[in-house]
Design an enzyme around this catalytic site. Structure first.
Site, PDB file in Angstrom:
ATOM      1  N   GLU A 104      31.583  45.253  47.782  1.00  0.00           N
ATOM      2  CA  GLU A 104      32.253  44.070  47.226  1.00  0.00           C
ATOM      3  C   GLU A 104      31.468  43.536  46.034  1.00  0.00           C
ATOM      4  O   GLU A 104      30.239  43.613  46.010  1.00  0.00           O
ATOM      5  CB  GLU A 104      32.307  42.958  48.290  1.00  0.00           C
ATOM      6  CG  GLU A 104      33.409  43.116  49.294  1.00  0.00           C
ATOM      7  CD  GLU A 104      34.724  42.551  48.805  1.00  0.00           C
ATOM      8  OE1 GLU A 104      34.937  42.458  47.579  1.00  0.00           O
ATOM      9  OE2 GLU A 104      35.550  42.211  49.656  1.00  0.00           O
ATOM     10  N   ASP A 105      32.172  42.960  45.067  1.00  0.00           N
ATOM     11  CA  ASP A 105      31.500  42.291  43.966  1.00  0.00           C
ATOM     12  C   ASP A 105      30.929  40.952  44.427  1.00  0.00           C
ATOM     13  O   ASP A 105      29.810  40.599  44.101  1.00  0.00           O
ATOM     14  CB  ASP A 105      32.427  42.108  42.760  1.00  0.00           C
ATOM     15  CG  ASP A 105      33.773  41.474  43.100  1.00  0.00           C
ATOM     16  OD1 ASP A 105      34.058  41.225  44.292  1.00  0.00           O
ATOM     17  OD2 ASP A 105      34.560  41.250  42.161  1.00  0.00           O
ATOM     18  N   ASP A 108      32.692  35.203  49.065  1.00  0.00           N
ATOM     19  CA  ASP A 108      32.629  33.746  49.000  1.00  0.00           C
ATOM     20  C   ASP A 108      33.300  33.126  50.221  1.00  0.00           C
ATOM     21  O   ASP A 108      32.635  32.670  51.118  1.00  0.00           O
ATOM     22  CB  ASP A 108      33.142  33.187  47.667  1.00  0.00           C
ATOM     23  CG  ASP A 108      34.481  33.729  47.238  1.00  0.00           C
ATOM     24  OD1 ASP A 108      35.229  34.273  48.069  1.00  0.00           O
ATOM     25  OD2 ASP A 108      34.790  33.587  46.046  1.00  0.00           O
ATOM     26  N   LYS A 136      28.170  33.694  48.203  1.00  0.00           N
ATOM     27  CA  LYS A 136      28.191  32.224  48.131  1.00  0.00           C
ATOM     28  C   LYS A 136      28.128  31.668  49.550  1.00  0.00           C
ATOM     29  O   LYS A 136      29.163  31.410  50.173  1.00  0.00           O
ATOM     30  CB  LYS A 136      29.469  31.738  47.453  1.00  0.00           C
ATOM     31  CG  LYS A 136      29.595  32.078  45.996  1.00  0.00           C
ATOM     32  CD  LYS A 136      30.902  31.489  45.452  1.00  0.00           C
ATOM     33  CE  LYS A 136      31.112  31.806  44.015  1.00  0.00           C
ATOM     34  NZ  LYS A 136      32.422  31.280  43.538  1.00  0.00           N
ATOM     35  N   PHE A 164      32.476  28.907  39.925  1.00  0.00           N
ATOM     36  CA  PHE A 164      33.318  30.013  39.473  1.00  0.00           C
ATOM     37  C   PHE A 164      32.567  30.838  38.443  1.00  0.00           C
ATOM     38  O   PHE A 164      31.985  30.300  37.505  1.00  0.00           O
ATOM     39  CB  PHE A 164      34.644  29.517  38.890  1.00  0.00           C
ATOM     40  CG  PHE A 164      35.585  30.646  38.619  1.00  0.00           C
ATOM     41  CD1 PHE A 164      36.260  31.257  39.657  1.00  0.00           C
ATOM     42  CD2 PHE A 164      35.758  31.133  37.337  1.00  0.00           C
ATOM     43  CE1 PHE A 164      37.110  32.337  39.426  1.00  0.00           C
ATOM     44  CE2 PHE A 164      36.602  32.212  37.090  1.00  0.00           C
ATOM     45  CZ  PHE A 164      37.282  32.810  38.134  1.00  0.00           C
ATOM     46  N   ASP A 171      36.613  38.528  37.519  1.00  0.00           N
ATOM     47  CA  ASP A 171      37.642  38.212  36.544  1.00  0.00           C
ATOM     48  C   ASP A 171      38.128  36.765  36.600  1.00  0.00           C
ATOM     49  O   ASP A 171      37.858  36.036  37.546  1.00  0.00           O
ATOM     50  CB  ASP A 171      38.848  39.118  36.763  1.00  0.00           C
ATOM     51  CG  ASP A 171      39.614  38.771  38.028  1.00  0.00           C
ATOM     52  OD1 ASP A 171      40.816  38.477  37.940  1.00  0.00           O
ATOM     53  OD2 ASP A 171      39.009  38.796  39.126  1.00  0.00           O
ATOM     54  N   ARG A 177      36.621  41.115  32.921  1.00  0.00           N
ATOM     55  CA  ARG A 177      35.854  41.987  33.819  1.00  0.00           C
ATOM     56  C   ARG A 177      34.826  42.824  33.057  1.00  0.00           C
ATOM     57  O   ARG A 177      33.830  43.225  33.616  1.00  0.00           O
ATOM     58  CB  ARG A 177      36.785  42.943  34.561  1.00  0.00           C
ATOM     59  CG  ARG A 177      37.672  42.299  35.588  1.00  0.00           C
ATOM     60  CD  ARG A 177      38.416  43.379  36.376  1.00  0.00           C
ATOM     61  NE  ARG A 177      39.485  42.846  37.191  1.00  0.00           N
ATOM     62  CZ  ARG A 177      39.324  42.313  38.394  1.00  0.00           C
ATOM     63  NH1 ARG A 177      38.117  42.215  38.906  1.00  0.00           N
ATOM     64  NH2 ARG A 177      40.358  41.876  39.068  1.00  0.00           N
TER      65      ARG A 177
END
Length: 187
Positions: A104-105, A108, A136, A164, A171, A177
């Site tokens: 995963e990037d 959160d 997060k 954010f 993105d 991206r």
């Protein structure tokens, strides 16, 4: 770039590319330790589209030879999570009986994490562990308390505050991206 503007919002650098590479190397070291004696070939499952840069860099620093596949899920619209998975494509290979490393990037809210693990269980994966570039914990713990379950990602690159961010795969409505750095929304 020092500052970028997106739809009237200003973003400033959070992590420069070289810092990101060092974070990725740290995650790779954790994976190398965890999968050092693994007799079965693990499956790296890249979550599209956001984790592509992370997964690509990660592959350059791991010292085992995994199979690679991808899956696509989406929970965001604009700067907010929708609270549900909007799309699901894949996985591009069978996960049945496999040790899956979900790449995963960012983790959160934990919604994608919970749903991806459920999907892997339903598809018969032997195990499903989550490897994430960014985490997060503040936002995650708030959401997990609502859901009544606490399932943490096993391999975390860097914990960040609830703000954010975009760039390096992350993105804003499918744009930005390709930025090599990660930017955070300015207060």
């Amino acid at each position: 770039m020092e500052k970028i503007e997106v739809n009237g919002m200003n973003f400033v650098p959070m992590f420069r590319h070289q810092e990101i590479v060092e974070i990725v190397k740290g995650v790779a070291a954790k994976l190398n330790e965890a999968y050092r004696d693994c007799e079965e070939k693990p499956l790296l499952l890249c979550t599209l589209n956001g984790a592509l840069p992370f997964c690509g860099e990660l592959m350059m620093h791991i010292n085992f030879d995994p199979d690679i596949a991808s899956i696509k899920v989406s929970t965001y619209e604009g700067t907010e999570s929708t609270g549900k998975i909007n799309k699901l494509i894949g996985p591009t290979t069978s996960v049945e009986g496999r040790n899956v490393i979900i790449v995963e990037d960012i983790v959160d809210t934990g919604i994608s994490l919970r749903n991806l693990r459920r999907i892997m269980d339903e598809m018969g994966a032997k195990s499903a562990k989550v490897c994430t570039l960014l985490f997060k914990p503040g936002k995650f713990h708030a959401e997990e308390k609502k859901s009544g379950s606490m399932i943490l990602p096993e391999f975390v690159g860097k914990e960040i505050p609830d703000a954010f961010i975009l760039g390096y795969g992350l993105d804003y409505n499918e744009s930005f991206r390709c930025l090599k750095d990660i930017y955070v929304l300015e207060d």
